[in-house]
Design a protein around this motif. Structure first.
Motif, PDB file in Angstrom:
ATOM      1  N   HIS A   1       0.823  -1.211   0.000  1.00 13.60           N
ATOM      2  CA  HIS A   1       0.000   0.000   0.000  1.00 13.60           C
ATOM      3  C   HIS A   1       0.859   1.264   0.000  1.00 13.60           C
ATOM      4  O   HIS A   1       0.539   2.234  -0.688  1.00 13.60           O
TER       5      HIS A   1
ATOM      6  N   ARG B   1     -15.610   7.350 -15.491  1.00 14.07           N
ATOM      7  CA  ARG B   1     -14.562   8.011 -14.698  1.00 14.07           C
ATOM      8  C   ARG B   1     -13.494   8.602 -15.604  1.00 14.07           C
ATOM      9  O   ARG B   1     -13.418   8.262 -16.780  1.00 14.07           O
TER      10      ARG B   1
ATOM     11  N   GLU C   1     -13.562  -2.558 -13.812  1.00 10.03           N
ATOM     12  CA  GLU C   1     -13.466  -3.003 -12.412  1.00 10.03           C
ATOM     13  C   GLU C   1     -14.732  -2.622 -11.679  1.00 10.03           C
ATOM     14  O   GLU C   1     -15.646  -2.027 -12.255  1.00 10.03           O
ATOM     15  N   GLY C   2     -14.789  -2.986 -10.378  1.00  8.88           N
ATOM     16  CA  GLY C   2     -15.935  -2.619  -9.552  1.00  8.88           C
ATOM     17  C   GLY C   2     -15.763  -1.208  -9.007  1.00  8.88           C
ATOM     18  O   GLY C   2     -14.773  -0.528  -9.307  1.00  8.88           O
ATOM     19  N   SER C   3     -16.723  -0.754  -8.207  1.00 10.71           N
ATOM     20  CA  SER C   3     -16.667   0.612  -7.672  1.00 10.71           C
ATOM     21  C   SER C   3     -15.414   0.811  -6.838  1.00 10.71           C
ATOM     22  O   SER C   3     -14.796   1.871  -6.871  1.00 10.71           O
TER      23      SER C   3
ATOM     24  N   ASN D   1     -11.320  -4.952  -7.826  1.00  9.70           N
ATOM     25  CA  ASN D   1     -11.001  -5.504  -9.142  1.00  9.70           C
ATOM     26  C   ASN D   1     -11.948  -6.666  -9.446  1.00  9.70           C
ATOM     27  O   ASN D   1     -12.451  -7.310  -8.531  1.00  9.70           O
TER      28      ASN D   1
ATOM     29  N   GLY E   1      -4.681  -3.135  -8.038  1.00 12.06           N
ATOM     30  CA  GLY E   1      -5.040  -3.593  -6.697  1.00 12.06           C
ATOM     31  C   GLY E   1      -3.906  -4.331  -6.013  1.00 12.06           C
ATOM     32  O   GLY E   1      -3.259  -5.193  -6.608  1.00 12.06           O
ATOM     33  N   ILE E   2      -3.686  -3.996  -4.764  1.00 12.73           N
ATOM     34  CA  ILE E   2      -2.690  -4.703  -3.959  1.00 12.73           C
ATOM     35  C   ILE E   2      -3.197  -6.129  -3.698  1.00 12.73           C
ATOM     36  O   ILE E   2      -2.428  -7.095  -3.745  1.00 12.73           O
ATOM     37  N   THR E   3      -4.496  -6.253  -3.478  1.00 13.49           N
ATOM     38  CA  THR E   3      -5.092  -7.578  -3.266  1.00 13.49           C
ATOM     39  C   THR E   3      -5.061  -8.391  -4.554  1.00 13.49           C
ATOM     40  O   THR E   3      -4.822  -9.597  -4.534  1.00 13.49           O
ATOM     41  N   ARG E   4      -5.277  -7.716  -5.688  1.00 14.98           N
ATOM     42  CA  ARG E   4      -5.205  -8.374  -7.004  1.00 14.98           C
ATOM     43  C   ARG E   4      -3.867  -9.088  -7.163  1.00 14.98           C
ATOM     44  O   ARG E   4      -3.797 -10.260  -7.527  1.00 14.98           O
TER      45      ARG E   4
ATOM     46  N   THR F   1     -11.933  -8.506  -5.844  1.00 11.97           N
ATOM     47  CA  THR F   1     -10.961  -8.442  -4.752  1.00 11.97           C
ATOM     48  C   THR F   1     -10.722  -6.991  -4.350  1.00 11.97           C
ATOM     49  O   THR F   1     -10.764  -6.084  -5.175  1.00 11.97           O
ATOM     50  N   SER F   2     -10.499  -6.809  -3.060  1.00 11.97           N
ATOM     51  CA  SER F   2     -10.067  -5.506  -2.532  1.00 11.97           C
ATOM     52  C   SER F   2      -9.521  -5.744  -1.135  1.00 11.97           C
ATOM     53  O   SER F   2      -9.771  -6.803  -0.537  1.00 11.97           O
ATOM     54  N   ALA F   3      -8.809  -4.747  -0.629  1.00  8.15           N
ATOM     55  CA  ALA F   3      -8.174  -4.899   0.678  1.00  8.15           C
ATOM     56  C   ALA F   3      -9.206  -5.287   1.747  1.00  8.15           C
ATOM     57  O   ALA F   3      -9.001  -6.243   2.484  1.00  8.15           O
TER      58      ALA F   3
HETATM   59  N1  PMP Z   1     -10.292  -0.730  -7.849  1.00  8.58           N
HETATM   60  C1  PMP Z   1     -10.735   0.388  -7.259  1.00  8.58           C
HETATM   61  C2  PMP Z   1     -11.407   1.426  -8.087  1.00  8.58           C
HETATM   62  C3  PMP Z   1     -10.582   0.561  -5.865  1.00  8.58           C
HETATM   63  O1  PMP Z   1     -11.023   1.684  -5.275  1.00  8.58           O
HETATM   64  C4  PMP Z   1      -9.982  -0.472  -5.111  1.00  8.58           C
HETATM   65  C5  PMP Z   1      -9.844  -0.381  -3.618  1.00  8.58           C
HETATM   66  N2  PMP Z   1      -9.310   0.782  -3.167  1.00  8.58           N
HETATM   67  C6  PMP Z   1      -9.522  -1.616  -5.773  1.00  8.58           C
HETATM   68  C7  PMP Z   1      -9.692  -1.711  -7.143  1.00  8.58           C
HETATM   69  C8  PMP Z   1      -8.838  -2.736  -5.033  1.00  8.58           C
HETATM   70  O2  PMP Z   1      -7.569  -2.343  -4.613  1.00  8.58           O
HETATM   71  P1  PMP Z   1      -6.881  -2.986  -3.326  1.00  8.58           P
HETATM   72  O3  PMP Z   1      -6.860  -4.461  -3.565  1.00  8.58           O
HETATM   73  O4  PMP Z   1      -5.537  -2.398  -3.305  1.00  8.58           O
HETATM   74  O5  PMP Z   1      -7.739  -2.611  -2.162  1.00  8.58           O
END
Ligand code: PMP
Length: 283
Positions: free
Chosen positions: A47, A139, A178-180, A183, A205-208, A241-243
């Motif tokens: 991060h 966006r 991607e989602g809101s 990913n 994405g870090i989780t990606r 996926t997301s953090a």
């Molecule tokens: N895409 C978007 C638009 C996001 O806002 C996020 C989360 N902040 C992610 C993907 C996922 O990223 P991460 O895995 O680093 O949380």
């Protein structure tokens, strides 16, 4: 809650920033959300590396070192007794007389951090699976920079909630980006995990990164390429996926059921494996 603002830890109702902060007036700010599990920070260094990238894209210079930032994160987690939840970090360009032209004079970046206690592991949405609506991706095209310019995503996710769905997947030129705030992935009939390749169209994405690593270790096939909404509808499984969402199954898209209409086996397995790996490496 205790929060951090520009060098000080304060009670949240005593924390203030300038109304001239460019983060407030121009969304001239970047952020990170780091997950806390068992009181530890998940993928903290990932991060912070992305934070540096976002800051450098906007040419904001932050004097705090990674060690300083880790210390602030840890102090906030401890002061607020967070065992599971998140730390939010925002860095804005700071206050300046309102002008579209960014002043050459060195401004002082505004640094704000706060925590949220949240149930992430035992999460009802992950157990039931998400219902997704697709929307056009309207966006700006620098989605790789994690700015606080989140209004479009917030508006469309709110609209999706009003319609009884959980989130949106955004579509650019017929393909899912991607989602809101996550990913997007599908698992095809031939058991290949497909997710859009890295570019300016999505947040990296870090989780990606971590989940794709887990998938490869599990000998699953991974393809980084764009996919259409029709491919989602025909997929065996889908997930995001997301953090804070970790790996989150998707069971419906635009009212069409995906696979069996229940959280997919591969998605749930990845959630489990990712959780274990991220906890083991948490700091
Ligand atoms: N895409 C978007 C638009 C996001 O806002 C996020 C989360 N902040 C992610 C993907 C996922 O990223 P991460 O895995 O680093 O949380």
């Amino acid at each position: 809650r205790t929060v951090y603002v520009n060098g000080d830890f304060r009670p949240e109702n005593e924390a203030t920033i300038s109304i001239f902060d460019r983060g407030f007036l121009f969304a001239d700010a970047v952020y990170e959300v780091t997950t806390v599990l068992e009181g530890k920070l998940v993928d903290f260094y990932g991060h912070m590396a992305r934070l540096r990238k976002s800051l450098s894209e906007l040419q904001i210079s932050l004097s705090l070192s990674e060690a300083n930032l880790l210390d602030i994160h840890r102090k906030l987690v401890s002061k607020n007794n967070i065992t599971e939840g998140l730390v939010y970090l925002q860095v804005s360009r700071g206050p300046a007389d309102r002008d579209f032209v960014i002043s050459e004079d060195a401004e002082t970046p505004g640094v704000v951090l706060f925590t949220q206690e949240k149930k992430l592991v035992d999460n009802a949405l992950a157990q039931r699976g998400q219902k997704i609506l697709t929307v056009e991706d309207q966006r700006w095209r620098r989605c790789d920079i994690k700015t606080v310019q989140l209004l479009y995503s917030s508006l469309v996710k709110t609209e999706a909630h009003r319609k009884g769905a959980d989130d949106v997947w955004m579509v650019l030129d017929g393909e899912v980006t991607e989602g809101s705030s996550n990913n997007a992935y599908i698992l095809t009939e031939d058991n290949t995990i497909v997710t859009r390749a890295l570019s300016n169209d999505i947040l990296h994405g870090i989780t990606r990164q971590a989940v794709l690593q887990c998938a490869r270790e599990l000998q699953l096939k991974v393809e980084e390429r764009s996919f259409t909404v029709d491919e989602v509808k025909a997929a065996k499984e889908a997930f995001s996926t997301s953090a804070t969402g970790l790996v989150n199954p998707v069971v419906e898209i635009d009212s069409d059921v995906i696979g069996k209409g229940t959280p997919g086996e591969v998605a749930l397995r990845l959630r489990e494996v990712y959780l274990k790996a991220s906890l083991a490496a948490a700091v």
